[in-house]
Write an enzyme that holds these catalytic residues in place. Structure first.
Site: not given
Length: 286
Positions: A111, A168
């Site tokens: 992340e 994403d």
């Protein structure tokens, strides 16, 4: 005379006290190993957090989602190691790539702290990543690839493996930098340019795009219809390889990019040299 037996009895009792107890677990022999095995980690999935650092930390440490690594957006970015690589983290969700489904069990999740996007009057605007973040990411990816022998095509975005529900890391993520670092394959520009005119003259039908996208790795319908699911997959592909335009329209440049990525270069056999023979006696060599 009575002292000697007493001493012998004392020694016997002491000796019994040092005898180890019988094993309670299974008896294991680690001297053999099987040839047919592989590393559990086969993919690396890149995400953005859609929040700032404090909220990202709270979400990834206290909620039902997690990641192996969290890359900060500080002036000098660094990684929080939140889940050991030997354990599964819940970062991919419902996902698919080529023959694999539910990639949580076969991947490492990274992340990156990034706000994602915001909706404006001019449309959706994505936030950039800092170069310092990308530099750190490349270092970690190289380390992971080396340790787990990850193939070049197995570093993916969350949107690659879940194109119907995820965006994403988005069109601002610089995939080309990862390609330049030798981490992912990239379509050669000259081969793409050579194919574009032919596809401009005659664009393949939708089923061709669907088949090529599936061959590349995406989960995409195979119905020959330009439905929303197909457009979503095309858009995800475009955000990676042509982020200047990612409207999900199957056009000539997208076709050229797909064709190059799914068509390997021909293997040219090495030239075989004729055997060299020694000249006959009295004959000068050339």
């Amino acid at each position: 005379m009575k002292i000697i037996p007493l001493l012998a009895l004392t020694a016997l009792v002491a000796g019994c006290a040092t005898v180890p107890p019988p094993p309670t677990g299974p008896r294991l022999d680690h001297s053999l190993t099987s040839r047919a095995q592989s590393d559990r980690i086969k993919y690396v999935i890149v995400h953005y957090t859609v929040s700032d650092l404090p909220r990202s930390i709270k979400t990834l440490t206290t909620a039902d989602v997690s990641a192996h690594y969290l890359l900060t957006d500080t002036e000098q970015p660094f990684f929080y190691t939140l889940v050991d690589e030997s354990r599964q983290s819940n970062h991919a969700g419902y996902s698919s790539w080529k023959i694999y489904n539910q990639l949580n069990s076969a991947s490492i999740g990274i992340e990156i702290v990034n706000p994602g996007f915001k909706e404006t009057a001019q449309g959706r605007v994505y936030a950039p990543f800092s170069q310092a973040q990308i530099d750190q990411l490349i270092l970690l990816l190289k380390d992971i690839v080396k340790r787990h022998n990850i193939p070049m095509g197995n570093i993916l975005g969350h949107n690659d493996i879940a194109p119907q529900r995820k965006q994403d890391p988005g069109p601002m993520f610089p995939w080309k930098q990862l390609a330049d670092a030798g981490l992912i394959p990239w379509p050669e520009a000259s081969r793409v340019a050579a194919r574009v005119p032919g596809f401009q003259e005659q664009l393949p039908d939708v089923l061709w795009f669907q088949r090529k996208l599936a061959e590349h790795g995406y989960a995409v319908p195979q119905n020959g219809e330009l439905d929303q699911a197909t457009r979503n997959v095309i858009s995800v592909f475009q955000t990676k390889y042509r982020p200047s335009l990612y409207d999900g329209t199957p056009d000539a440049e997208t076709a050229a990019l797909l064709d190059v990525l799914t068509t390997p270069l021909p293997v040219i056999p090495a030239a075989v040299s004729a055997p060299v023979t020694a000249p006959a006696a009295g004959v000068p060599a050339e």
